[in-house]
Design an enzyme around this catalytic site. Structure first.
Site, PDB file in Angstrom:
ATOM      1  N   LYS A 110       0.806  -1.223   0.000  1.00 28.20           N
ATOM      2  CA  LYS A 110       0.000   0.000   0.000  1.00 28.20           C
ATOM      3  C   LYS A 110       0.841   1.276   0.000  1.00 28.20           C
ATOM      4  O   LYS A 110       0.397   2.307  -0.504  1.00 28.20           O
ATOM      5  CB  LYS A 110      -0.941   0.018   1.205  1.00 28.20           C
ATOM      6  CG  LYS A 110      -2.121  -0.933   1.098  1.00 28.20           C
ATOM      7  CD  LYS A 110      -3.026  -0.758   2.308  1.00 28.20           C
ATOM      8  CE  LYS A 110      -4.236  -1.658   2.240  1.00 28.20           C
ATOM      9  NZ  LYS A 110      -5.198  -1.378   3.328  1.00 28.20           N
ATOM     10  N   ASP A 147     -10.003   2.982   2.090  1.00 29.71           N
ATOM     11  CA  ASP A 147     -10.190   2.574   3.498  1.00 29.71           C
ATOM     12  C   ASP A 147     -10.795   3.732   4.291  1.00 29.71           C
ATOM     13  O   ASP A 147     -11.544   3.520   5.246  1.00 29.71           O
ATOM     14  CB  ASP A 147      -8.846   2.176   4.139  1.00 29.71           C
ATOM     15  CG  ASP A 147      -8.351   0.826   3.640  1.00 29.71           C
ATOM     16  OD1 ASP A 147      -9.192  -0.011   3.254  1.00 29.71           O
ATOM     17  OD2 ASP A 147      -7.120   0.614   3.632  1.00 29.71           O
TER      18      ASP A 147
HETATM   19  P1  NAP Z   1      -0.258  -2.733  11.018  1.00 31.17           P
HETATM   20  O1  NAP Z   1       0.032  -1.609  10.109  1.00 31.17           O
HETATM   21  O2  NAP Z   1       0.712  -3.860  11.133  1.00 31.17           O
HETATM   22  O3  NAP Z   1      -0.505  -2.118  12.488  1.00 31.17           O
HETATM   23  C1  NAP Z   1      -0.746  -2.957  13.567  1.00 31.17           C
HETATM   24  C2  NAP Z   1      -1.216  -2.139  14.762  1.00 31.17           C
HETATM   25  O4  NAP Z   1      -1.579  -3.048  15.824  1.00 31.17           O
HETATM   26  C3  NAP Z   1      -0.151  -1.211  15.356  1.00 31.17           C
HETATM   27  O5  NAP Z   1      -0.793  -0.057  15.861  1.00 31.17           O
HETATM   28  C4  NAP Z   1       0.418  -2.075  16.479  1.00 31.17           C
HETATM   29  O6  NAP Z   1       1.021  -1.323  17.522  1.00 31.17           O
HETATM   30  C5  NAP Z   1      -0.833  -2.708  17.003  1.00 31.17           C
HETATM   31  N1  NAP Z   1      -0.588  -3.934  17.764  1.00 31.17           N
HETATM   32  C6  NAP Z   1      -0.173  -5.135  17.283  1.00 31.17           C
HETATM   33  N2  NAP Z   1      -0.084  -6.031  18.289  1.00 31.17           N
HETATM   34  C7  NAP Z   1      -0.442  -5.378  19.423  1.00 31.17           C
HETATM   35  C8  NAP Z   1      -0.566  -5.761  20.782  1.00 31.17           C
HETATM   36  N3  NAP Z   1      -0.288  -7.006  21.197  1.00 31.17           N
HETATM   37  N4  NAP Z   1      -0.979  -4.830  21.684  1.00 31.17           N
HETATM   38  C9  NAP Z   1      -1.284  -3.570  21.290  1.00 31.17           C
HETATM   39  N5  NAP Z   1      -1.188  -3.149  20.012  1.00 31.17           N
HETATM   40  C10 NAP Z   1      -0.772  -4.036  19.089  1.00 31.17           C
HETATM   41  O7  NAP Z   1      -1.651  -3.430  10.642  1.00 31.17           O
HETATM   42  P2  NAP Z   1      -2.913  -2.767   9.895  1.00 31.17           P
HETATM   43  O8  NAP Z   1      -2.779  -2.972   8.441  1.00 31.17           O
HETATM   44  O9  NAP Z   1      -3.099  -1.396  10.408  1.00 31.17           O
HETATM   45  O10 NAP Z   1      -4.096  -3.729  10.373  1.00 31.17           O
HETATM   46  C11 NAP Z   1      -4.561  -3.712  11.715  1.00 31.17           C
HETATM   47  C12 NAP Z   1      -5.837  -4.562  11.793  1.00 31.17           C
HETATM   48  O11 NAP Z   1      -6.867  -3.939  11.020  1.00 31.17           O
HETATM   49  C13 NAP Z   1      -5.680  -5.973  11.227  1.00 31.17           C
HETATM   50  O12 NAP Z   1      -6.403  -6.884  12.034  1.00 31.17           O
HETATM   51  C14 NAP Z   1      -6.308  -5.879   9.843  1.00 31.17           C
HETATM   52  O13 NAP Z   1      -6.860  -7.114   9.407  1.00 31.17           O
HETATM   53  C15 NAP Z   1      -7.412  -4.872  10.117  1.00 31.17           C
HETATM   54  N6  NAP Z   1      -7.828  -4.151   8.911  1.00 31.17           N
HETATM   55  C16 NAP Z   1      -9.137  -4.197   8.578  1.00 31.17           C
HETATM   56  C17 NAP Z   1      -9.597  -3.504   7.488  1.00 31.17           C
HETATM   57  C18 NAP Z   1     -11.064  -3.575   7.144  1.00 31.17           C
HETATM   58  O14 NAP Z   1     -11.427  -3.162   6.038  1.00 31.17           O
HETATM   59  N7  NAP Z   1     -11.911  -4.061   8.038  1.00 31.17           N
HETATM   60  C19 NAP Z   1      -8.706  -2.739   6.709  1.00 31.17           C
HETATM   61  C20 NAP Z   1      -7.359  -2.689   7.084  1.00 31.17           C
HETATM   62  C21 NAP Z   1      -6.928  -3.408   8.196  1.00 31.17           C
HETATM   63  P3  NAP Z   1       2.613  -0.959  17.454  1.00 31.17           P
HETATM   64  O15 NAP Z   1       2.717   0.229  16.543  1.00 31.17           O
HETATM   65  O16 NAP Z   1       2.949  -0.664  18.862  1.00 31.17           O
HETATM   66  O17 NAP Z   1       3.304  -2.190  16.917  1.00 31.17           O
END
Ligand code: NAP
Length: 270
Positions: free
Chosen positions: A65, A101
């Site tokens: 992305k 998004d």
């Molecule tokens: P990402 O860029 O890898 O970011 C992950 C986030 O989760 C960061 O803020 C990270 O914090 C936090 N995190 C991970 N493990 C954690 C823990 N144990 N405790 C507290 N915080 C934690 O991932 P992303 O792409 O943003 O996706 C995040 C979620 O959203 C995923 O489950 C994804 O499937 C979902 N999503 C859904 C949609 C939809 O359309 N519904 C779209 C996009 C994403 P740190 O910065 O501290 O590591």
């Protein structure tokens, strides 16, 4: 026939093909939607190649992305978020990069009659989904606070969106911020494939909240179950996924999306 595609890695379990193909069928469009895993070192060539061979539109997912940004003309929203999930071809210049998004978050709330303008919002998470959700809420007029495990990442995000007045802190701030908030979004991966974990303590949730969990596997996360127990409005992650797809479909085809058919195809797979 128009060919649309999704580039990412991995993409084999993506829910976008059934969702978009249900839309083509419902609107009698002669189109197909395919998933592709390009060479990570050749993303620019992949985008230009898709343009050259007449691909009608591309979705982009993790981990590309951000990588596609230098190879497209981003919209103001995509540039602000720093990520592109939808590419349109066919204009005079470079392919256009959009971030649907953001629309996914706004339209998921709209679908549930939750107003954003003038409300107080808390976003948990400062990764890709956190950036999109924070921008969406702040740009739609919410007073927005972003909390993240790694506090520096939340502060960077807030600095990027300083023109929108976003504030930031660590997860410890949730105990103080959530009781005062109208809207809460989980944009962390906490709860994904882990039905007993939540990023937000249950005792800070309340009945005047609307809670969107971006996690969609499982659909009823612990956060959403806790929120429902507290009397809050709940919006599951499939609504965000649905409406980012709806926004992409409408941008590519210029046709009103068959939202019910897309929703049914999506939820049938979850
Ligand atoms: P990402 O860029 O890898 O970011 C992950 C986030 O989760 C960061 O803020 C990270 O914090 C936090 N995190 C991970 N493990 C954690 C823990 N144990 N405790 C507290 N915080 C934690 O991932 P992303 O792409 O943003 O996706 C995040 C979620 O959203 C995923 O489950 C994804 O499937 C979902 N999503 C859904 C949609 C939809 O359309 N519904 C779209 C996009 C994403 P740190 O910065 O501290 O590591």
């Amino acid at each position: 026939m128009d060919v649309y595609g999704l580039i990412g890695s991995p993409v084999e379990h993506s829910l976008s093909p059934p969702m978009h193909e249900a839309a083509y069928e419902a609107r009698s469009l002669d189109a197909r939607y395919v998933t592709l895993e390009p060479d990570p070192d050749r993303i620019g060539e992949a985008v230009a190649g898709a343009d050259a061979i007449g691909v009608a539109g591309l979705n982009v997912t993790v981990p590309f992305k951000q990588d596609v940004l230098p190879h497209v003309e981003p919209t103001a929203t995509a540039e602000a978020v720093g990520a592109v999930n939808t590419i349109t071809f066919g204009g005079d210049g470079a392919p256009e990069g959009h971030n649907t998004d953001v629309a996914g978050v706004v339209r998921a709330f709209e679908h549930h009659d939750v107003s954003i303008d003038g409300q107080s919002a808390v976003v948990v998470g400062a990764g890709g989904a956190g950036r999109a959700a924070t921008y969406a809420l702040a740009d739609a007029g919410a007073d927005t606070f972003v909390a993240n495990r790694t506090v520096e990442r939340a502060e960077e995000l807030a600095a990027d969106f300083s023109a929108l007045g976003v504030d930031a802190g660590g997860l410890g701030a949730l105990a103080e911020r959530v009781p005062e908030a109208d809207i809460l979004v989980n944009a962390t991966s906490v709860g994904m494939d882990a039905p007993d974990t939540s990023p937000v303590p249950a005792d800070v949730l309340h009945g005047d909240l609307a809670v969107l969990d971006a996690v969609y596997s499982p659909l009823r996360t612990k956060l959403l179950r806790d929120a429902a127990d507290a009397g809050a409005e709940t919006v599951d992650g499939a609504w965000m996924l649905l409406y980012q797809g709806v926004a992409a479909f409408e941008r590519w085809t210029g046709v009103d999306a068959p939202v019910a058919a897309m929703n049914e195809a999506l939820r049938g797979r979850l």
